[in-house]
Design a protein around this motif. Structure first.
Motif, PDB file in Angstrom:
ATOM      1  N   UNK A   6      -2.542  37.088  50.591  1.00  0.00           N
ATOM      2  CA  UNK A   6      -1.938  36.141  51.544  1.00  0.00           C
ATOM      3  C   UNK A   6      -0.932  36.834  52.430  1.00  0.00           C
ATOM      4  N   UNK A   7      -0.290  37.876  51.896  1.00  0.00           N
ATOM      5  CA  UNK A   7       0.704  38.606  52.693  1.00  0.00           C
ATOM      6  C   UNK A   7       0.093  39.228  53.929  1.00  0.00           C
ATOM      7  N   UNK A   8      -1.160  39.594  53.839  1.00  0.00           N
ATOM      8  CA  UNK A   8      -1.818  40.239  54.970  1.00  0.00           C
ATOM      9  C   UNK A   8      -2.176  39.238  56.056  1.00  0.00           C
ATOM     10  N   UNK A   9      -2.128  37.950  55.722  1.00  0.00           N
ATOM     11  CA  UNK A   9      -2.549  36.936  56.667  1.00  0.00           C
ATOM     12  C   UNK A   9      -1.414  36.050  57.154  1.00  0.00           C
ATOM     13  N   UNK A  10      -0.244  36.219  56.567  1.00  0.00           N
ATOM     14  CA  UNK A  10       0.853  35.303  56.849  1.00  0.00           C
ATOM     15  C   UNK A  10       1.388  35.423  58.264  1.00  0.00           C
ATOM     16  N   UNK A  11       1.255  36.604  58.877  1.00  0.00           N
ATOM     17  CA  UNK A  11       1.803  36.820  60.214  1.00  0.00           C
ATOM     18  C   UNK A  11       0.782  37.528  61.081  1.00  0.00           C
ATOM     19  N   UNK A  12       0.811  37.233  62.363  1.00  0.00           N
ATOM     20  CA  UNK A  12      -0.074  37.946  63.282  1.00  0.00           C
ATOM     21  C   UNK A  12       0.407  39.382  63.428  1.00  0.00           C
ATOM     22  N   UNK A  13      -0.494  40.378  63.406  1.00  0.00           N
ATOM     23  CA  UNK A  13      -0.069  41.761  63.641  1.00  0.00           C
ATOM     24  C   UNK A  13       0.630  41.884  64.987  1.00  0.00           C
ATOM     25  N   UNK A  14       1.643  42.747  65.019  1.00  0.00           N
ATOM     26  CA  UNK A  14       2.404  42.937  66.253  1.00  0.00           C
ATOM     27  C   UNK A  14       1.597  43.782  67.222  1.00  0.00           C
ATOM     28  N   UNK A 289       5.581  48.940  52.840  1.00  0.00           N
ATOM     29  CA  UNK A 289       5.097  48.549  54.165  1.00  0.00           C
ATOM     30  C   UNK A 289       6.073  47.563  54.797  1.00  0.00           C
ATOM     31  N   UNK A 290       6.021  47.476  56.125  1.00  0.00           N
ATOM     32  CA  UNK A 290       6.983  46.654  56.872  1.00  0.00           C
ATOM     33  C   UNK A 290       6.253  45.788  57.883  1.00  0.00           C
ATOM     34  N   UNK A 291       6.607  44.515  57.945  1.00  0.00           N
ATOM     35  CA  UNK A 291       6.053  43.591  58.920  1.00  0.00           C
ATOM     36  C   UNK A 291       7.031  43.463  60.089  1.00  0.00           C
ATOM     37  N   UNK A 292       6.711  44.016  61.262  1.00  0.00           N
ATOM     38  CA  UNK A 292       7.663  43.990  62.384  1.00  0.00           C
ATOM     39  C   UNK A 292       7.890  42.600  62.956  1.00  0.00           C
ATOM     40  N   UNK A 294       8.031  39.649  60.905  1.00  0.00           N
ATOM     41  CA  UNK A 294       8.831  38.845  59.981  1.00  0.00           C
ATOM     42  C   UNK A 294      10.052  39.575  59.449  1.00  0.00           C
ATOM     43  N   UNK A 295      10.032  40.905  59.502  1.00  0.00           N
ATOM     44  CA  UNK A 295      11.120  41.681  58.944  1.00  0.00           C
ATOM     45  C   UNK A 295      10.982  41.928  57.456  1.00  0.00           C
ATOM     46  N   UNK A 296       9.859  41.509  56.868  1.00  0.00           N
ATOM     47  CA  UNK A 296       9.675  41.672  55.424  1.00  0.00           C
ATOM     48  C   UNK A 296       9.198  43.080  55.071  1.00  0.00           C
ATOM     49  N   UNK A 297       9.731  43.609  53.976  1.00  0.00           N
ATOM     50  CA  UNK A 297       9.175  44.807  53.349  1.00  0.00           C
ATOM     51  C   UNK A 297       8.312  44.371  52.169  1.00  0.00           C
ATOM     52  N   UNK A 312      -3.930  44.895  58.695  1.00  0.00           N
ATOM     53  CA  UNK A 312      -3.542  43.587  59.234  1.00  0.00           C
ATOM     54  C   UNK A 312      -2.338  43.682  60.167  1.00  0.00           C
ATOM     55  N   UNK A 313      -1.826  44.887  60.409  1.00  0.00           N
ATOM     56  CA  UNK A 313      -0.747  45.062  61.381  1.00  0.00           C
ATOM     57  C   UNK A 313       0.584  45.461  60.809  1.00  0.00           C
ATOM     58  N   UNK A 314       0.664  45.598  59.486  1.00  0.00           N
ATOM     59  CA  UNK A 314       1.905  46.053  58.878  1.00  0.00           C
ATOM     60  C   UNK A 314       2.060  47.556  59.072  1.00  0.00           C
TER      61      UNK A 314
END
Length: 419
Positions: A6-14, A289-292, A294-297, A312-314
């Motif tokens: 689910x983490x890979x789908x929670x946010x659109x890749x930047x 890994x970092x989601x640009x 959401x700011x989540x690691x 997925x963009x992380x």
């Protein structure tokens, strides 16, 4: 391990990248008026820059900014290959090698098809807390270099006293290491008399101490902002000797790896991956890994999950620490389907409380080291909606976040090893 993607789908890749075309060779030699990106007080140092240590120690994170030359509407030199494209490919291979080392982060100053000014490239590196900028280019022949081939590595001018120890001295030393690695990879220096090392000065612009400025913008502007930088001209795109090699992925990988190893040699690593020091039958490398957006690691011991999340963009930030495959202290992993956030804890009480308020329990993520060899620290951002917790083996990263307003939540668990 019960893992959810689910983490890979929670946010659109930047994605912030666009269009393409040609710019002359020295499009990267100036950028109009220099804009100092930090407030240069009496000593030329801002608080933000003072917070970045001047040397890489075993308790901190090294942040390397890779600057793939040209891009977007600027093709750079065009012959056997289009320069902007091979610069980008070399940067990807360089990053691939760098993130094999622990506590090493890589940031890129531009997207694949993005046009970015020199000031903005430097600003992005400064904002990311970069310790060094490596500018990746390829050359083209001129009237003075007809028939030329091989590499040139430009560094900040060491005869100038302006920010000498902070920027120019390491710039020269990193350039020497990269040159040595390029030779080891089979590339010869364009000018053997100087081992391919080069400087170039402006014709009439001066630093505050009265010395001539470095000619190239990506040496001059970072220097004004307390950053060492190096500009690598790997090969000649229009050379019958070099051009066909630049068409081969295997050669681009050689070049990117040579740059990476040169940087890491300067910062005190040998050329072998640190992870090889640990027995894979009893330990796991923990990937970060970092989601640009959401700011989540995100942290995982699974290579396949790491690769899926990265696709997925992380942003893959390398190996954070090494965990034991088994111990008496499991680290539990939970997922918040509403916020798109993961959390990790050794506390059964905390695990059970989060489940009671709607979090999904995803099982044991990894284990804490019962011998307590290396401390993994935990911080909390009370203002964040996602990515509210950070976990790190780096004491410097921990202190920086606490100074910026994160709450110090002390020790999260322990690792077998970290840089």
């Amino acid at each position: 391990m019960a893992c959810s993607f689910a983490i890979a789908l929670a946010f659109e890749p930047h994605v912030a990248f666009a269009a393409e075309q040609y710019a002359p060779e020295d499009a990267y030699s100036s950028d109009g008026e220099d804009v100092s990106l930090v407030d240069e007080g009496d000593d030329g140092l801002s608080l933000a820059i003072q917070s970045i240590p001047t040397s890489y120690g075993n308790d901190r994170t090294l942040i390397v900014a890779l600057d793939p030359g040209h891009g977007g509407s600027e093709n750079g030199a065009v012959s056997y290959v289009v320069e902007k494209d091979v610069n980008w490919e070399i940067a990807q291979y360089c990053k691939e090698k760098l993130v094999q080392y622990p506590n090493v982060r890589v940031v890129l100053t531009r997207g694949k098809n993005e046009t970015v000014s020199l000031n903005e490239r430097t600003a992005r590196a400064v904002a990311a807390g970069a310790d060094v900028i490596i500018c990746l280019h390829n050359n083209a022949q001129s009237e003075d270099t007809i028939g030329a081939s091989g590499y040139q590595v430009y560094h900040q001018y060491v005869e100038s006293g302006y920010r000498l120890s902070r920027t120019a001295t390491p710039s020269r030393a990193i350039a020497e290491e990269i040159a040595a690695q390029l030779q080891a990879a089979g590339v010869h220096p364009q000018d053997p008399a100087y081992n391919g090392l080069k400087i170039r000065l402006s014709s009439g612009d001066y630093y505050p101490d009265g010395s001539l400025t470095d000619y190239y913008g990506m040496l001059r502007i970072p220097r004004k902002n307390n950053l060492p930088s190096v500009l690598v001209e790997h090969m000649y795109v229009d050379s019958p000797e070099d051009g066909p090699l630049l068409q081969q992925k295997s050669w681009l990988k050689k070049l990117g790896y040579a740059d990476a190893i040169g940087v890491m040699e300067y910062y005190g690593y040998d050329a072998q991956s640190w992870a090889n020091d640990y027995d894979s039958s009893t330990t796991n490398c923990m990937y970060r890994l970092y989601n640009p957006n959401s700011g989540e690691h995100f942290y995982t011991a699974s290579e396949s999950e790491r690769n899926t999340v990265a696709k997925a963009g992380w942003v893959y930030e390398g190996i954070g620490w090494v965990a034991p495959k088994e111990s008496s202290t499991p680290v539990y992993r939970l997922y918040n389907p509403n916020a798109g956030d993961h959390h990790y804890t050794t506390s059964e009480d905390e695990r059970d409380h989060l489940v009671s308020v709607g979090w999904n329990y995803e099982g044991i993520g990894w284990y804490s080291d019962d011998a307590q060899a290396v401390t993994i620290l935990r911080e909390y951002n009370p203002n964040a909606k996602s990515g509210a917790h950070n976990f790190t083996a780096s004491a410097s990263e921990h202190k920086n976040l606490v100074r910026l307003g994160w709450r110090d939540e002390k020790i999260a668990w322990y690792a077998v090893g970290a840089a």
